[in-house]
Design an enzyme around this catalytic site. Structure first.
Site, mmCIF file in Angstrom:
data_model
loop_
_atom_site.group_PDB
_atom_site.id
_atom_site.type_symbol
_atom_site.label_atom_id
_atom_site.label_comp_id
_atom_site.label_asym_id
_atom_site.label_seq_id
_atom_site.Cartn_x
_atom_site.Cartn_y
_atom_site.Cartn_z
ATOM 1 N N TYR A 140 27.601 -13.271 -0.333
ATOM 2 C CA TYR A 140 27.672 -12.784 1.050
ATOM 3 C C TYR A 140 27.540 -11.262 1.073
ATOM 4 O O TYR A 140 26.734 -10.702 1.823
ATOM 5 C CB TYR A 140 28.994 -13.213 1.693
ATOM 6 N N LYS A 178 37.014 -20.320 12.967
ATOM 7 C CA LYS A 178 36.587 -19.895 11.630
ATOM 8 C C LYS A 178 37.259 -20.649 10.487
ATOM 9 O O LYS A 178 36.906 -20.456 9.328
ATOM 10 C CB LYS A 178 36.813 -18.389 11.466
#
Length: 308
Positions: A140, A178
């Protein structure tokens, strides 16, 4: 019109809220609503239209006319630091961002995008917006780093604002979708509501992070747009605080409980940032004078929102 990608997400929806507060409702939200739970983030806000992310990219590549666009806030990406599918990450966080950047450059549309403090990797000092300080620890972080590097190449020739923000540890309203990637404050509050003590990893008193309240993040984005800011900037408070400070703020709000320690998971040991602290020198030099909420202030406000 203003375009907000990832507009159903945490930071995107808070930018929509901030835009509403200055009278802007002519907002096109772009997102992937496969996770349908995200819709709740916009139910109390006003937008003009919605477009699926894949349809939006296809429209851009096809050269479709979107009319007059005042700004693009690009918050749409895979934000899971635990995601290791490199092909997926590079498509979502790099290729998509490049397409959108060039669309904005070609049409001279101000472009503001989400970078990340994950680009700095495991360092414990000098969180400064320069290549020599960036060494991401996960896929990421690398996808975000690579786009920052691409932006650095095109910035000198850009005729319209291009601005990236390296977000530090963002927490606050509109993050419930999330799951495991939601903030520590969110999870600790849920533990308290179940009648449990708030749980932190062993050694967490030595883990210091720059926790920044999401409404402060949205304010900086709006300021950057209104002032035509270009460049790549850290976006944190400039002050590292402990996970214990977060837990204590949650305990103080609920008026009960004590911190319980749990073992640190093996799979995170080599990939975990134990310290982050934004160097705000560059942001302040660009003219931003706003203040940032402390952990105690932000968590108290967030707890009131979550438990309303």
């Amino acid at each position: 019109m203003i375009i907000v990608t990832g507009g159903f997400g945490m930071i995107g929806s808070n930018i929509v809220k901030a835009l509403n507060e200055i009278g802007r409702k002519d907002i096109l939200v772009v997102d992937n609503l496969k996770n349908g739970e995200k819709f709740v983030n916009l139910v109390d806000l006003d937008i003009a239209d919605y477009c699926d992310k894949e349809d939006f990219i296809a429209s851009i590549i096809a050269g479709d006319d979107f009319g007059e666009i005042d700004a693009v806030f690009h918050e749409g990406a895979c934000s899971a630091t635990t995601e290791w599918d490199g092909k997926y990450l590079m498509h979502n966080n790099y290729e998509y961002s490049k397409e959108l950047l060039h669309f904005c450059l070609d049409h001279q549309i101000p472009f503001f995008y989400a970078s990340s403090a994950a680009t700095y990797g495991g360092r414990s000092d000098n969180f400064i917006e320069e290549r020599k300080f960036e060494q991401p620890l996960n896929a990421y972080g690398y996808s975000k780093f690579l786009f920052d590097e691409y932006v650095r190449q095109v910035l000198p020739e850009a005729d319209s604002p291009v601005c990236g923000f390296k977000y530090f540890n963002v927490y606050g309203p509109r993050e419930q979708h999330k799951g495991s990637m939601a903030s520590v404050a969110f999870h600790l509050n849920n533990q308290m509501l179940k009648g449990e003590n708030p749980k932190l990893f062993e050694g967490s008193e030595t883990f210091l992070r720059d926790f920044v309240y999401v409404e402060d993040v949205a304010k900086v984005n709006i300021w950057a747009w209104q002032n035509g800011i270009s460049g790549i900037y850290n976006l944190g408070t400039g002050k590292a605080e402990s996970f214990q400070a977060v837990a204590q703020a949650v305990i103080d709000f609920h008026g009960k409980g004590e911190i319980e320690k749990i073992p640190f998971p093996d799979h995170l040991k080599s990939r975990y940032q134990t310290f982050t602290q934004a160097d705000l020198t560059k942001l302040r030099a660009a003219g931003y004078t706003g203040t940032f909420k402390t952990v105690a202030e932000g968590t108290k406000e967030y707890m009131a929102w979550l438990n309303r």
